[in-house]
Design an enzyme around this catalytic site. Sequence first.
Site, PDB file in Angstrom:
ATOM      1  N   TYR A 145      -3.438   4.833   7.039  1.00  0.00           N
ATOM      2  CA  TYR A 145      -2.967   3.406   7.368  1.00  0.00           C
ATOM      3  C   TYR A 145      -1.529   3.342   6.370  1.00  0.00           C
ATOM      4  CZ  TYR A 145      -1.188  -1.242   6.508  1.00  0.00           C
ATOM      5  OH  TYR A 145      -0.607  -2.454   6.488  1.00  0.00           O
ATOM      6  N   GLU A 161       0.691  -1.371  -0.086  1.00  0.00           N
ATOM      7  CA  GLU A 161       0.125   0.142  -0.050  1.00  0.00           C
ATOM      8  C   GLU A 161       0.840   1.366  -0.189  1.00  0.00           C
ATOM      9  OE1 GLU A 161      -3.345   0.184   2.296  1.00  0.00           O
ATOM     10  OE2 GLU A 161      -3.884  -1.919   2.110  1.00  0.00           O
TER      11      GLU A 161
END
Length: 341
Positions: free
Chosen positions: A152, A130
Amino acid sequence: MHRLMITGGAGFIGSNFVRYVLEKYSDYFVVVYDKLTYAGRMENLQDVEDDFSSRYAFVKGDICDALTVEATVQKYEIDTIINFAAETHVDRSLMEPGSFIQTDVYGTFVLLEATKKFHLERYHQISTDEVYGQVLAGRSTESDILDPRSPYSASKTGGDLMVLAYYASWGLPVTITRGSNNIGPYQYPEKVVPLFATNAIDDQPLPVYGDGKQMRDYQYVLDHCEGIDVVLHKGELGEIYNVGTGEELTNLEMTQIVLATVGKPESLIKHVEDRPGHDRRYALDVSKLRGLGWEPHHTCAQAVEKTTRWYMENEWWWRPIKNGDLYKSYYAQQYEKRLRA
Ligand code: NAD
Ligand code: DAU
């Protein structure tokens, strides 16, 4: 590297890695250091405690607490830290980002300081695909620009950059792996595959965000563990290695495999309001790790089916979680309005 401190070892990937390492290396001693948040569960390690009691210890602690980290490193004569500890769920990072910044950035800094102070042999950071952000075409290589888009992934990126800064500034013996979506035993049923498998078992709707055409590389957790092992033993210091299958499924394809495995109809699929800032696609180039001799043993489809079967056979593990007040209140906050709309 014989005395490992595995932070976040009571969580999903960490507990699978602890079992894997103790089974594979009969001369390793493992200390799990874990704060036991909602995602950290002693039952994930029950068999490990029974089978490896002479080579395993558990310490309840926060990676942000430098005193307890240092005391643990000293007491157990740790030579290697492998950091799995993190806040990990994207949807929760949109609800309350503070704990993500605290654990995933500041906690990483505390562990790096301990590595430096006690001259450890290795610090390994468990990171994620990510950090590259969404990849609409092509595949991410380890030298690509970082473009995180959620609290996140931004926090994980902060952690990675801190690790690399300690390598550049002090030559700390670090390595980083960036994994794609892991699935398998003991994954908290907030992540999509265990959520959908357990909802399907209970004839509950499967809330697919948006059009369901987002793509993820769903890898089996033990393939990821093997990749980490290879990097620990053959990786070069200061280097980053991607870990994944190198292929993707759309969320709808993944959902269809879950439903077919449980034997439930596609009418359970419910398209709901999308995740804000939802990354459309992640895709990894894993040739660097393949160059060290590593190969995944499962395709995405095989991983989804095998994982779904584990949830079908292990209600003892997830049923108490889903029946708990903590889970119910999270589920209501995340899905009640979406499912009613
Ligand atoms: P998880 O949420 O299942 O477990 C996280 C663990 O960390 C829990 O045991 C929790 O108690 C512990 N923890 C959280 N904050 C802590 C703190 N401050 N101090 C000590 N322990 C703390 O997570 P997971 O899915 O097993 O992910 C493990 C690591 O792998 C994370 O760093 C995550 O970013 C990374 N990762 C996960 C995936 C995935 O698909 N799950 C993919 C790539 C990378
Ligand atoms: O890519 C690696 C990352 O994979 C890890 O770093 C993270 O810790 C891990 O949580 C995971 O992040 P994702 O956001 O990709 O995983 P999640 O299981 O939350 O969602 C997977 C896909 O499914 C994503 O496109 C969002 C979608 N989804 C998710 C949920 C929870 C739905 O459609 N409905 C849902 O209810």
